[in-house]
Write an enzyme that holds these catalytic residues in place. Structure first.
Site, PDB file in Angstrom:
ATOM      1  CB  THR A  92      -0.891  -0.007   1.262  1.00 31.03           C
ATOM      2  OG1 THR A  92      -1.599  -1.229   1.253  1.00 31.03           O
ATOM      3  CG2 THR A  92      -1.838   1.172   1.292  1.00 31.03           C
ATOM      4  CB  THR A  94       0.012   1.069   5.062  1.00 31.41           C
ATOM      5  OG1 THR A  94       0.525  -0.181   4.601  1.00 31.41           O
ATOM      6  CG2 THR A  94       0.998   1.668   6.057  1.00 31.41           C
ATOM      7  N   GLY A 125      -5.840  -4.752   6.892  1.00 30.38           N
ATOM      8  CA  GLY A 125      -7.063  -4.038   6.554  1.00 30.38           C
ATOM      9  C   GLY A 125      -8.263  -4.368   7.420  1.00 30.38           C
TER      10      GLY A 125
END
Lengths: 208, 133
Positions: free
Chosen positions: B1, B52, B55
């Site tokens: 990310t 980041t 998730g």
């Protein structure tokens, strides 16, 4: 003027042990390049929105980062990309998820914010929208890098020996859970009797 | 990310995040990056945040908006708000980091994983790129 730009290129098991001097130099150079791209926009009087898009596009185009070119692979060996952008002045926002042919997903996210009345578009619909708005469309293979592909092979190999978790187990009839008895007595830890932690993830297996 | 947050000369904040997601993901799994309020958030009154990390934990905590809400409701400064929210992620068992910027130009880059590629450039040209803790 307080123009300021902050960036990140991802977090994870980044240790000195798994880094080489060359790799460290390459990452530092790429991060500096991304910083310069966004900062130049700000210095020329550009907006914060233009600056963050320009910065993220540089990192999407770099094969070093897990975004755009050089993104990780799904279980099926594809690259499914996600992105989001938000404007602090208007609280407008845009995002795309699961796109596989848009070269710069962050620009697709910005198009959703500025050229649609939505916030989040996903999958083939998001790709069609990106195509209609004239964004650069590439072959899925554009995102491929050998390093990321090997990472997938490693994850698949480690998965082979693992105990299948709930998501993998084929559905079969299981005895119904016992009906909790009405009278609940609290254990010292404050949890009701018969309480069990929901098994969401198998310990240690994060990927997959 | 990857992600970026910026403050321009007009006093406006913006945040952007882009990712390939998690290696070996299935079933169209999406993490926090494209979820406004979880991985990406910006509000001129408080801060701009890009995240980041793992998730699922960032979505469950609503990290990006949580940091802004702590500033908005709790009057917490950016760095304290960001650290408190990241501690919440860690308590649940998640890991990762974020970058944050407020309208005074204050910066925060906390993370609880082993490393995070990060960097900044300030109005006076002062710049730094960091990788490890």
């Amino acid at each position: 003027s307080r123009i300021t730009l902050v960036i990140h290129g991802g977090a994870g098991t980044i240790t000195r042990q798994n880094m080489t001097p060359e790799k460290e130099r390459a990452y530092t150079e790429a991060l500096n390049q991304a910083l310069q791209a966004g900062y130049t926009v700000l210095q020329r009087g550009g907006t914060a929105l233009d600056a963050v898009e320009a910065t993220v596009r540089v990192m999407e185009d770099s094969p070093l980062f897990n975004a755009g070119k050089g993104a990780v692979f799904t279980h099926d060996g594809r690259n499914e990309l996600d992105a989001a952008v938000m404007d602090g002045q208007t609280l407008k926002a845009g995002a795309v998820a699961g796109v596989t042919v848009v070269r710069n997903p962050i620009s697709a996210a910005r198009a959703v914010m500025e050229k649609s009345e939505h916030v989040l578009l996903t999958g083939t619909g998001a790709e069609q929208f990106a195509r209609e708005k004239g964004l650069t469309i590439v072959e899925p293979g554009y995102f491929y890098t050998e390093a990321r592909y090997q990472q997938l092979q490693k994850a698949l190999a480690s998965e082979k020996g693992a105990v299948p978790d709930q998501l993998n187990t084929p559905t079969k009839t299981t005895p119904a859970a016992p009906v909790p008895t009405k009278t609940k007595t609290k254990t010292k830890a404050g949890k009701p009797q018969g309480y069990a932690e929901p098994p969401i993830f198998t310990e240690g297996r994060k990927y997959g | 990310t990857v992600g970026a947050v910026a403050l321009d000369q007009y006093g406006n904040l913006a945040a952007a995040t882009s990712t390939g997601g998690m290696t070996n993901k299935r079933y169209g799994r999406v993490g926090d990056a494209p979820i406004i309020g979880a991985g990406t958030y910006a509000d001129n009154q408080t801060c701009a945040v890009s995240c980041t990390g793992w998730g699922e934990y960032f979505i469950r905590v609503g990290v990006a908006r949580d940091v802004a809400a702590r500033m908005e409701y709790g009057r917490q400064p950016l760095a304290a708000a960001a650290q408190a929210t990241l501690d919440k992620v860690a308590q649940l068992g998640g890991d990762g980091g974020l970058i944050g910027l407020d309208r005074q130009g204050n910066i925060t880059m906390p993370f609880n994983s082993e490393g995070m590629y990060r960097g900044y450039i300030k109005a006076n040209g002062q710049t730094e790129v960091l990788i490890y803790k």
